[in-house]
Design an enzyme around this catalytic site. Structure first.
Site, PDB file in Angstrom:
ATOM      1  N   ASP A  69       1.058  -1.216  -0.077  1.00 60.68           N
ATOM      2  CA  ASP A  69       0.370  -0.185   0.216  1.00 60.68           C
ATOM      3  C   ASP A  69       0.558   1.519  -0.036  1.00 60.68           C
ATOM      4  O   ASP A  69       0.569   2.444  -0.922  1.00 60.68           O
ATOM      5  CB  ASP A  69      -0.864   0.554   1.354  1.00 60.68           C
ATOM      6  CG  ASP A  69      -1.662  -0.600   1.520  1.00 60.68           C
ATOM      7  OD1 ASP A  69      -3.083  -0.637   2.131  1.00 60.68           O
ATOM      8  OD2 ASP A  69      -2.406  -0.572   0.141  1.00 60.68           O
ATOM      9  N   GLU A  92      -6.690   7.491  -0.549  1.00 58.83           N
ATOM     10  CA  GLU A  92      -6.941   6.265   0.855  1.00 58.83           C
ATOM     11  C   GLU A  92      -5.534   6.257   1.528  1.00 58.83           C
ATOM     12  O   GLU A  92      -5.845   6.443   2.978  1.00 58.83           O
ATOM     13  CB  GLU A  92      -7.394   5.223   0.714  1.00 58.83           C
ATOM     14  CG  GLU A  92      -7.919   4.298   1.679  1.00 58.83           C
ATOM     15  CD  GLU A  92      -7.871   2.770   1.310  1.00 58.83           C
ATOM     16  OE1 GLU A  92      -7.168   2.126   0.644  1.00 58.83           O
ATOM     17  OE2 GLU A  92      -8.852   1.822   1.857  1.00 58.83           O
ATOM     18  N   GLU A  93      -4.345   6.681   1.483  1.00 58.24           N
ATOM     19  CA  GLU A  93      -3.413   6.424   2.037  1.00 58.24           C
ATOM     20  C   GLU A  93      -3.092   7.662   2.452  1.00 58.24           C
ATOM     21  O   GLU A  93      -2.212   7.875   3.031  1.00 58.24           O
ATOM     22  CB  GLU A  93      -1.938   5.718   1.947  1.00 58.24           C
ATOM     23  CG  GLU A  93      -2.504   3.987   1.291  1.00 58.24           C
ATOM     24  CD  GLU A  93      -3.069   3.300   2.218  1.00 58.24           C
ATOM     25  OE1 GLU A  93      -3.828   2.703   1.597  1.00 58.24           O
ATOM     26  OE2 GLU A  93      -2.996   3.791   3.065  1.00 58.24           O
ATOM     27  N   ASP A 115      -7.188   5.315  -4.920  1.00 60.20           N
ATOM     28  CA  ASP A 115      -6.848   3.894  -3.558  1.00 60.20           C
ATOM     29  C   ASP A 115      -5.623   3.308  -4.707  1.00 60.20           C
ATOM     30  O   ASP A 115      -5.510   2.591  -5.153  1.00 60.20           O
ATOM     31  CB  ASP A 115      -8.239   3.218  -3.647  1.00 60.20           C
ATOM     32  CG  ASP A 115      -7.726   2.742  -2.940  1.00 60.20           C
ATOM     33  OD1 ASP A 115      -9.435   1.522  -2.124  1.00 60.20           O
ATOM     34  OD2 ASP A 115      -6.444   2.214  -2.223  1.00 60.20           O
ATOM     35  N   LEU A 117      -4.189   1.147  -3.761  1.00 58.71           N
ATOM     36  CA  LEU A 117      -3.535  -0.309  -3.212  1.00 58.71           C
ATOM     37  C   LEU A 117      -5.113  -1.253  -2.766  1.00 58.71           C
ATOM     38  O   LEU A 117      -4.834  -1.100  -1.626  1.00 58.71           O
ATOM     39  CB  LEU A 117      -2.391  -0.967  -3.425  1.00 58.71           C
ATOM     40  CG  LEU A 117      -1.893  -2.320  -3.743  1.00 58.71           C
ATOM     41  CD1 LEU A 117      -2.423  -2.543  -5.097  1.00 58.71           C
ATOM     42  CD2 LEU A 117      -1.381  -3.215  -2.923  1.00 58.71           C
ATOM     43  N   ASP A 118      -6.120  -1.217  -3.313  1.00 59.05           N
ATOM     44  CA  ASP A 118      -7.625  -1.420  -3.065  1.00 59.05           C
ATOM     45  C   ASP A 118      -6.944  -3.089  -2.614  1.00 59.05           C
ATOM     46  O   ASP A 118      -6.913  -3.531  -3.743  1.00 59.05           O
ATOM     47  CB  ASP A 118      -8.763  -0.753  -4.306  1.00 59.05           C
ATOM     48  CG  ASP A 118      -9.731  -1.447  -3.354  1.00 59.05           C
ATOM     49  OD1 ASP A 118      -9.994  -1.154  -2.454  1.00 59.05           O
ATOM     50  OD2 ASP A 118     -10.751  -2.604  -4.164  1.00 59.05           O
ATOM     51  N   GLU A 274     -13.360   5.653  -4.603  1.00 57.01           N
ATOM     52  CA  GLU A 274     -13.782   4.049  -4.976  1.00 57.01           C
ATOM     53  C   GLU A 274     -15.151   4.632  -5.556  1.00 57.01           C
ATOM     54  O   GLU A 274     -15.184   3.917  -6.780  1.00 57.01           O
ATOM     55  CB  GLU A 274     -13.877   3.700  -3.460  1.00 57.01           C
ATOM     56  CG  GLU A 274     -12.055   3.122  -3.029  1.00 57.01           C
ATOM     57  CD  GLU A 274     -12.526   2.592  -1.142  1.00 57.01           C
ATOM     58  OE1 GLU A 274     -12.888   2.586  -0.831  1.00 57.01           O
ATOM     59  OE2 GLU A 274     -11.328   1.526  -0.522  1.00 57.01           O
TER      60      GLU A 274
HETATM   61  P1  P6P Z   1     -14.615  -6.565   2.984  1.00 53.32           P
HETATM   62  C1  P6P Z   1     -10.689  -3.976   0.606  1.00 53.32           C
HETATM   63  O1  P6P Z   1     -10.532  -2.987   1.747  1.00 53.32           O
HETATM   64  C2  P6P Z   1     -12.182  -3.355   0.217  1.00 53.32           C
HETATM   65  O2  P6P Z   1     -11.702  -1.821  -0.127  1.00 53.32           O
HETATM   66  C3  P6P Z   1     -12.736  -3.558  -1.093  1.00 53.32           C
HETATM   67  O3  P6P Z   1     -11.498  -3.896  -2.065  1.00 53.32           O
HETATM   68  C4  P6P Z   1     -13.682  -4.578  -0.761  1.00 53.32           C
HETATM   69  O4  P6P Z   1     -14.791  -4.215  -2.219  1.00 53.32           O
HETATM   70  C5  P6P Z   1     -14.070  -4.336   0.818  1.00 53.32           C
HETATM   71  O5  P6P Z   1     -13.127  -3.851   0.876  1.00 53.32           O
HETATM   72  C6  P6P Z   1     -14.153  -5.666   1.363  1.00 53.32           C
HETATM   73  O6  P6P Z   1     -14.276  -5.176   3.000  1.00 53.32           O
HETATM   74  O7  P6P Z   1     -15.816  -6.300   4.849  1.00 53.32           O
HETATM   75  O8  P6P Z   1     -15.861  -7.195   2.898  1.00 53.32           O
HETATM   76  O9  P6P Z   1     -14.210  -7.137   4.071  1.00 53.32           O
END
Ligand code: P6P
Length: 334
Positions: A69, A92-93, A115, A117-118, A274
């Protein structure tokens, strides 16, 4: 053999469709492509160079920050700063947005939200992750000090948005408001090459994507809709990486849901970097994106950089069906 069209060529060929005579958006998109290649290189060898694991810090949203990240955030910032085509970034970071202070950047009209590294919690288990970005024109005058208000813009004001998915192959998908195109990285030549021209999302699909583990925490209308998806024998596909889950829906159809829960009463996913960029892409491909109060995501006012939102996004017919369940079963009038 069809002619290879690289991302750079495609952006330049379509420059006249951007509202950007000077070619600055062209160069900004290319800078993002370069950052995507650098991040891809590290993501692909993450298991080998001990870059894995938690670096101990946490971002403003409270998520544990993985080293990749931090690396991805730094690389995006480096590429955008040296490219000189944007004057600031919200990430995000980063707790707060940052301003670039070199003269060329300060005189740029564009800002980037991202974001970097999502889905990074998937890194250590080798599951796909992605970079999400959105590009706005700043509201304040070029050359003046960038303000927080420059970032608090609705999704409808996005000039461009896109994502890079680091999966079985690495693909960059973006839109400047004239349709959606996908470019797959050819590592032998180090170029993103046009592989998915003019992406159109199916009207409906056989997949629904939601964290079933929260089922009992969802409002009744969401539970009823999820029951309907199951009754219709739709397949549940959810890997906890928004970019991956929505990318599947872009090609095979379906709906992705992140409703409100007790832990996230406003929803978990962040609106600015996002939900909005992904919603612009899905709408440009013919899909729909709304929150669980049936408001169009792109129309939602943005009040702070890390604002969260619920989201239902994907094939238009399926988002419409979700809407009827909310209208029929919601305890709160919508
Ligand atoms: P949960 C990853 O942390 C994220 O931001 C998204 O990429 C993903 O769809 C969601 O959170 C997953 O969240 O609560 O289902 O683990």
């Amino acid at each position: 053999m069809n002619k290879i069209v690289t991302l750079d060529e495609f952006i330049i060929q379509n420059q006249e469709m951007h509202q950007d005579a000077g070619g600055h958006l062209t160069r900004l998109l290319r800078d993002i492509g370069i950052a995507g290649k650098i991040i891809n290189r590290e993501v692909n060898k993450a298991g080998l160079v001990n870059i894995l694991g938690i670096d101990g810090s946490a971002n403003i949203s409270g998520d544990e920050v993985q080293k990749l990240d931090v690396f991805s955030n730094e690389k995006m910032i480096e590429c955008l700063r040296s490219g000189g085509q944007c004057c600031g970034i919200a990430s995000e970071e980063l707790d707060e947005f940052i301003r670039f202070t070199n003269k060329q950047s300060m005189n740029s009209d564009y800002i980037v939200v991202m974001d970097p590294l999502d889905g990074s919690s998937n890194i250590d288990v080798n599951v796909s992750v992605g970079t999400i970005f959105g590009i706005y024109k700043r509201k304040s005058k070029a050359g003046t000090k960038l303000k927080a208000d420059d970032f608090l813009q609705k999704g409808t004001d996005l000039v461009a948005s896109g994502y890079v998915l680091y999966g079985t192959s690495t693909i960059l998908v973006y839109t400047t408001g004239n349709g959606v195109n996908g470019f797959t990285l050819d590592p032998t030549i180090g170029e993103f090459c046009l592989s998915h021209p003019d992406i159109k999302i199916p009207q409906r699909g056989n997949y629904y994507s939601v964290n079933q583990g929260y089922y009992l925490k969802f409002d009744v209308e969401m539970r009823r809709f999820i029951d309907e998806c199951s009754d219709m024998n739709l397949r549940l596909r959810y890997i906890g990486s928004m970019v991956s889950d929505i990318h599947r829906i872009m090609f095979q159809g379906g709906i992705f849901l992140y409703p409100n829960t007790r832990k996230y009463p406003e929803g978990k996913l962040r609106l600015l970097y996002e939900c909005n960029p992904m919603s612009m892409i899905v709408e440009q491909a013919g899909g729909k994106a709304m929150n669980c109060r049936l408001e169009r995501i792109l129309d939602l006012p943005v009040s702070h950089v890390h604002q969260r939102s619920t989201i239902a996004i994907g094939s238009p017919d399926m988002v419409d069906e979700m809407k009827t369940f909310v209208q029929r079963y919601s305890a709160v009038p919508v």
